[in-house]
Design an enzyme around this catalytic site. Structure first.
Site, short mmCIF file in Angstrom:
data_model
loop_
_atom_site.label_atom_id
_atom_site.label_comp_id
_atom_site.label_asym_id
_atom_site.label_seq_id
_atom_site.Cartn_x
_atom_site.Cartn_y
_atom_site.Cartn_z
N GLU A 1 -22.29 8.61 -8.03
CA GLU A 1 -22.97 9.90 -8.08
C GLU A 1 -22.12 10.78 -8.98
OE1 GLU A 1 -24.71 13.31 -5.06
OE2 GLU A 1 -22.70 12.51 -4.70
N HIS B 1 -31.85 11.41 -0.84
CA HIS B 1 -31.66 12.23 0.36
C HIS B 1 -31.22 13.65 0.05
CE1 HIS B 1 -27.66 11.02 -0.73
NE2 HIS B 1 -27.16 11.92 0.10
N ASP B 2 -30.79 13.91 -1.17
CA ASP B 2 -30.31 15.23 -1.57
C ASP B 2 -31.33 16.02 -2.38
OD1 ASP B 2 -27.81 15.34 -0.39
OD2 ASP B 2 -26.80 14.36 -2.06
N ASP C 1 -22.25 3.74 1.77
CA ASP C 1 -21.97 4.99 1.08
C ASP C 1 -20.46 5.23 1.14
OD1 ASP C 1 -22.52 7.49 -0.17
OD2 ASP C 1 -24.41 7.58 0.92
N ASP D 1 -20.02 8.62 -3.51
CA ASP D 1 -20.45 10.00 -3.33
C ASP D 1 -19.53 11.00 -4.03
OD1 ASP D 1 -22.04 12.06 -1.69
OD2 ASP D 1 -19.99 12.51 -1.07
#
Length: 559
Positions: free
Chosen positions: A256, A328-329, A98, A199
């Protein structure tokens, strides 16, 4: 489209803290990932994305990095990481890290030095601005609530944090900062990882100078997204990053990316785009309200269908998307996209089929392959996630009762996806013998991998079939590169599309409701490639679908 090594792969996101704990401290670790590599290989996974495992105080679960060059001791050591990379390569698997470079932790040495001398060299690594008559430099609201500006001691200076106050934003306008970031990226790629999930990357470009915006809530603040809409030039930063890092290593990168402008899509994921791909978030942001979660509108089956096809058409002829139903979000996909009261093995398999066979790279989030559902949290004390706690306060401030506010935030909480993986019906779902860092979903005795591996009709076994079909030599080219064409647009709660290859026409169709549905077919069916029910019922030239039945059909190729 130029073929790339990652096009025919299947990716899997691991949230290490909740995946598998091997030292019984209640926190998942890298040795747990190594231990489960054969499981993931057997499932059919090729690419592993690890949520952050860098050193971090975990103010935002590792997305606040204090050292980009080391592994947090909670997760293991750099030797464990090296072993994971090596063991993955033995299995022809690829590891993604990440990449979190919009911000770092306030415990990173850069920020510590900046606080010692805000006017000095390291102060320029961040956005440090003077206040205005005792007030912050602008009225922007953080993603996690409150001002994006944090006052520095008793001075009139503030630093910018679009996320948590322990996540100061890095100043990408400073070429020294960019050079530091590129050196770190290359260090990891040279270590042997295959690429990065990137991210919150749109946030790196700010609209300068900072100024006020029209408030959108009673707090007098405005969403920081309004600044991002105004900002111009993010592509210049991203192109430089690609040229200095990813391009040199043939790395796979997935961004993202929210709120991108349509004209920017080729720059993001086109033939010479900054990233290999980007996630499709159209479904996850549907119904969102700038007022908060309490005002969000639930997504219904036809909304989901329309979002998927809008995304597909948006990138047609430009590049590849990465398809998800959760990460995960987000809350669990089966609890979000299947209407309340209709969640079952059949509906879970239908949702899996419909998203998995879209054009693009499918990502599976840990536990999705066994149909893990949202959690029946008992009280707000069960919640760890900072965004959920903020939205709970927002709902209360708007006048909702504690019960109403709690029910709403439970529906959308990120903790739904962050509870431990349900490996078995043993204590703590087989995740740990210690005390889990976050509660285990009470449903683990009913819903766990160990039971599903032994059941040929389980959600897990269905995911294995889905993956095998997408990868099969006979159909791979059609599923990976074939054109996508929406079908049966006029039918409510029916989602269907063709995947058309050079020598094949494949129809993917799902009855997104509990009521049965008869469908007239466009031609002769050569064979049934996949079916989430025991049988397929034909009636004349039509197909009779049960409630939540999904089928993948090879049709006679039209010449």
């Amino acid at each position: 489209m130029k073929k790339q090594w990652w096009h025919d792969k299947v990716a899997y996101q691991i949230y290490p803290k909740s995946f598998k704990d091997t030292n019984q401290d209640g926190v998942g670790d890298l040795r747990g990932v190594i231990e489960k590599l054969d499981y993931l290989k057997d499932l059919g996974v090729d690419i592993l994305w690890l949520s952050p495992i860098y050193c971090s105080p975990l103010a935002d679960q590792g997305y606040d990095i204090s050292d980009y060059y080391d592994i947090d001791p909670r997760f293991g050591t750099m030797e464990d990481m090296d072993e994971l990379i090596a063991e993955a390569k033995k299995r022809n698997m690829y590891v993604l890290m990440d990449l979190v470079v919009n911000h770092c932790s306030d415990e990173h040495r850069w920020f510590q030095k900046a606080m010692e001398d805000p006017e000095g060299e390291y102060g320029k690594y961040f956005y440090i601005e003077k206040g205005r008559e005792g007030k912050p430099p602008s009225n922007l609201r953080s993603y996690f609530g409150g001002s994006v500006w944090e006052r520095i001691g008793d001075t009139d200076q503030y630093y910018l944090h679009l996320f948590h106050k322990k996540q100061p934003d890095l100043n990408w306008e400073n070429p020294v900062v960019r050079k530091e970031i590129y050196s770190m990226i290359n260090w990891w790629l040279e270590k042997g990882i295959a690429g990065f999930r990137i991210d919150a990357i749109i946030n790196i470009k700010k609209a300068l100078p900072f100024h006020d915006y029209e408030p959108d809530r009673e707090d007098g603040l405005a969403s920081c997204e309004k600044m991002l809409e105004e900002a111009k030039g993010v592509i210049d930063f991203l192109k430089e990053m690609k040229e200095e890092t990813f391009q040199k290593h043939n790395a796979f990168t997935v961004g993202e990316v929210f709120n991108e402008k349509p004209e920017e899509l080729p720059d993001f994921i086109g033939e010479n785009g900054c990233f290999s791909s980007m996630f499709d978030f159209r479904e996850t942001v549907f119904g969102a309200s700038e007022k908060g979660w309490y005002d969000s509108r639930p997504i219904m089956p036809d909304d989901y269908k329309n979002c998927c096809f809008e995304s597909q058409m948006r990138v047609e002829g430009i590049g590849f998307l990465c398809s998800i139903i959760e990460n995960h979000d987000e809350p669990r996909g089966v609890s979000r996209y299947i209407p309340q009261g209709e969640c079952s093995d059949a509906s879970k398999k239908l949702l899996a089929t419909l998203y998995f066979m879209l054009k693009g790279l499918p990502f599976i989030y840990q536990g999705q392959e066994i149909g893990m559902e949202n959690v029946a949290f008992r009280s707000i004390e069960d919640i760890d996630d900072i965004s959920t706690l903020d939205q709970y306060k927002v709902a209360l401030d708007h006048g909702l009762s504690e019960k109403e506010a709690f029910e709403i935030v439970c529906r959308y909480s990120r903790d739904n996806a962050r509870v431990p993986f349900q490996w078995s019906s043993d204590k703590n779902a087989g995740f740990t013998e210690g005390k889990p860092w976050l509660m285990v979903n009470p449903e683990y005795e009913r819903l766990n991998l160990e039971d599903q591996k032994e059941d040929s009709d389980s959600v897990f076994q269905y995911y294995r079939k889905l993956i095998a079909l997408r990868k099969s030599e006979a159909y791979k080219d059609t599923f990976v590169y074939g054109a996508l064409e929406e079908a049966y647009k006029e039918l409510e709660r029916v989602m269907a599309y063709y995947r058309r290859g050079k020598d094949q026409d494949i129809l993917v169709i799902g009855n997104f409701q509990t009521e049965p549905r008869r469908i007239e077919l466009p031609g002769k069916v050569e064979r049934v490639l996949l079916n989430n029910y025991g049988t397929v019922v034909w009636e004349g030239g039509g197909l009779c679908l049960n409630g939540y039945q999904a089928v993948v059909l090879e049709l006679e190729k039209s010449r």
